[in-house]
Design an enzyme around this catalytic site. Structure first.
Site, PDB file in Angstrom:
ATOM      1  N   CYS A 245     -37.250  -1.306  30.554  1.00  0.00           N
ATOM      2  CA  CYS A 245     -35.798  -0.912  31.002  1.00  0.00           C
ATOM      3  C   CYS A 245     -35.166  -0.464  30.026  1.00  0.00           C
ATOM      4  CB  CYS A 245     -35.237  -2.206  31.382  1.00  0.00           C
ATOM      5  SG  CYS A 245     -33.304  -1.866  31.561  1.00  0.00           S
ATOM      6  N   HIS A 318     -28.415   1.486  36.443  1.00  0.00           N
ATOM      7  CA  HIS A 318     -27.094   1.506  36.712  1.00  0.00           C
ATOM      8  C   HIS A 318     -26.476   2.742  36.643  1.00  0.00           C
ATOM      9  CE1 HIS A 318     -27.080  -2.704  34.728  1.00  0.00           C
ATOM     10  NE2 HIS A 318     -27.917  -2.629  35.777  1.00  0.00           N
ATOM     11  N   TYR A 331     -24.349  -0.258  40.916  1.00  0.00           N
ATOM     12  CA  TYR A 331     -25.084   0.079  42.126  1.00  0.00           C
ATOM     13  C   TYR A 331     -24.728   0.893  43.358  1.00  0.00           C
ATOM     14  CZ  TYR A 331     -28.489  -2.864  39.452  1.00  0.00           C
ATOM     15  OH  TYR A 331     -29.359  -3.324  38.585  1.00  0.00           O
TER      16      TYR A 331
HETATM   17  C1  DNO Z   1     -29.296  -5.768  36.267  1.00  0.00           C
HETATM   18  C2  DNO Z   1     -30.668  -5.879  36.381  1.00  0.00           C
HETATM   19  C3  DNO Z   1     -31.257  -7.247  36.036  1.00  0.00           C
HETATM   20  C4  DNO Z   1     -32.562  -7.513  36.460  1.00  0.00           C
HETATM   21  C5  DNO Z   1     -33.285  -8.928  36.186  1.00  0.00           C
HETATM   22  C6  DNO Z   1     -34.634  -8.896  36.574  1.00  0.00           C
HETATM   23  O1  DNO Z   1     -28.822  -4.729  36.677  1.00  0.00           O
HETATM   24  O2  DNO Z   1     -31.442  -5.083  35.557  1.00  0.00           O
HETATM   25  O3  DNO Z   1     -30.507  -8.226  37.056  1.00  0.00           O
HETATM   26  O4  DNO Z   1     -32.807  -7.141  38.011  1.00  0.00           O
HETATM   27  O5  DNO Z   1     -33.025  -9.270  35.130  1.00  0.00           O
HETATM   28  O6  DNO Z   1     -35.245 -10.061  36.951  1.00  0.00           O
END
Ligand code: DNO
Length: 355
Positions: A245, A318, A331
């Protein structure tokens, strides 16, 4: 790579599968059974219904985000085995129905943390933002209240009200859990689930801690190259992998994102790609995906994924809230669709220039 979009299910999402299907190049969704609580085994029929619903709209379920981990597993409490058994049952049921990627996180108490869900930018869009001084000034339980009051009526993933009820109790339970203990508990969990992952070919993809440092004094370990390579080595199985990420690892400006991607060759099972704009070392906001709108070089990130032969699901992350959309912060449909299209464009150019 396979371009996907995160979808929270028809009961919870303002974005529909029909809309997602019309985003060029998006072939699947990343979803979850949003009404389950961490620790319970997922019902097989509910998994089947979820897959059928998505398939009926011409999309596939490209993976699950998330199968959440019960706090007893992270804390290493005596009752953890029963929750790991349930986790294994869920994995078996997912694997049996053709799901091969599961995202999860190992963050104590909180999932991701932001201090604002609708910071206004110069162009009138609103974005999620983080300011360290604002975190330092509040108590953890106030954080829940502010996230929930700002979320346009949606329940934010990771900030479910039932967690709030337990927040004080959880802080006490984590009192003796430091980083080393958290690593041990993660190792124990992974060693127990790996045989099932091997049997059903399930790629586990741990999500980084966001932001990538300790908040409210809680230990956080999935934060940098050194720690993530330690985790890969401690359970050295290709099914033990990561969600790369960019927006989460990128919160720590010492993390060299393309270099991290290259060092994780074969172990990145899922990618969240988004940009951040730093206003100072302790304040950032979530920019549009385009490189020039933020701090990261998105071309270099996509190029690194291409160079390591990444073939897994990827999703724009996001998005900004634009064009009057009312949706779960981060989202909405519009800016994530722009993000997917931009990332697809970068990818096509990289593929063609490497011919
Ligand atoms: C936020 C997401 C996190 C992600 C969790 C994975 O928007 O990137 O909530 O889904 O950390 O378990």
């Amino acid at each position: 790579m396979k371009m996907t979009l995160r979808w929270f299910g028809s009961k919870h999402d303002s974005v529909t599968l029909d809309q997602i299907r019309q985003i060029p190049g998006v072939t699947g969704v990343i979803t979850t059974l949003y009404d389950t609580v961490p620790g319970e085994a997922w019902e097989e029929q509910e998994i089947i219904d979820m897959i059928n619903e998505v398939n009926a709209h011409g999309l596939e379920v490209s993976g699950i985000e998330s199968v959440n981990i019960h706090d007893s597993i992270k804390i290493g409490s005596k009752d953890r085995d029963q929750y790991i058994d349930n986790y294994i049952t869920t994995l078996e049921r997912l694997g049996k129905h053709g799901i091969h990627m599961v995202c999860y996180n190992f963050m104590p108490v909180f999932d991701w943390t932001r201090t604002e869900l609708a910071r206004k930018r110069a162009d009138g869009s609103t974005v999620l933002a983080y300011n360290q001084a604002a975190v330092d000034a509040i108590k953890p339980e106030e954080m829940f209240a502010s996230i929930n009051s700002d979320s346009n009526g949606f329940i934010m993933p990771g900030w479910e009200p039932e967690r709030l009820a337990k927040v004080k109790e959880l802080f006490e339970l984590y009192q003796n859990v430091d980083e080393e203990k958290l690593f041990d508990n993660l190792k124990y969990f992974l060693e127990r689930i790996m045989p099932t992952c091997d049997k059903y070919d399930i790629n586990m993809a741990i999500h980084p801690d966001d932001p990538a440092w300790s908040v409210f004094g809680l230990p956080r370990i999935i934060i940098n190259k050194q720690n993530i390579l330690r985790m890969m080595k401690m359970v050295d199985n290709p099914h033990n992998g990561v969600t790369f990420c960019s927006g989460s690892y990128g919160t720590n400006r010492e993390n060299d994102l393309p270099d991290m991607i290259r060092s994780l060759k074969g172990r990145i099972h899922f990618a969240h790609v988004r940009n951040l704009k730093f206003n100072s070392d302790s304040d950032f906001e979530e920019a549009a995906h385009l490189s020039s709108d933020g701090t990261f070089d998105m071309y270099e990130i996509m190029k690194a994924l291409y160079d390591i032969g990444f073939e897994g699901p990827i999703r724009p992350d996001h998005g900004r809230m634009i064009w009057g959309e009312v949706a779960m912060p981060g989202y909405g449909l519009y800016d994530r669709a722009l993000g997917a299209t931009y990332l697809n464009g970068l990818w096509e150019a990289i593929v063609k220039s490497n011919r």
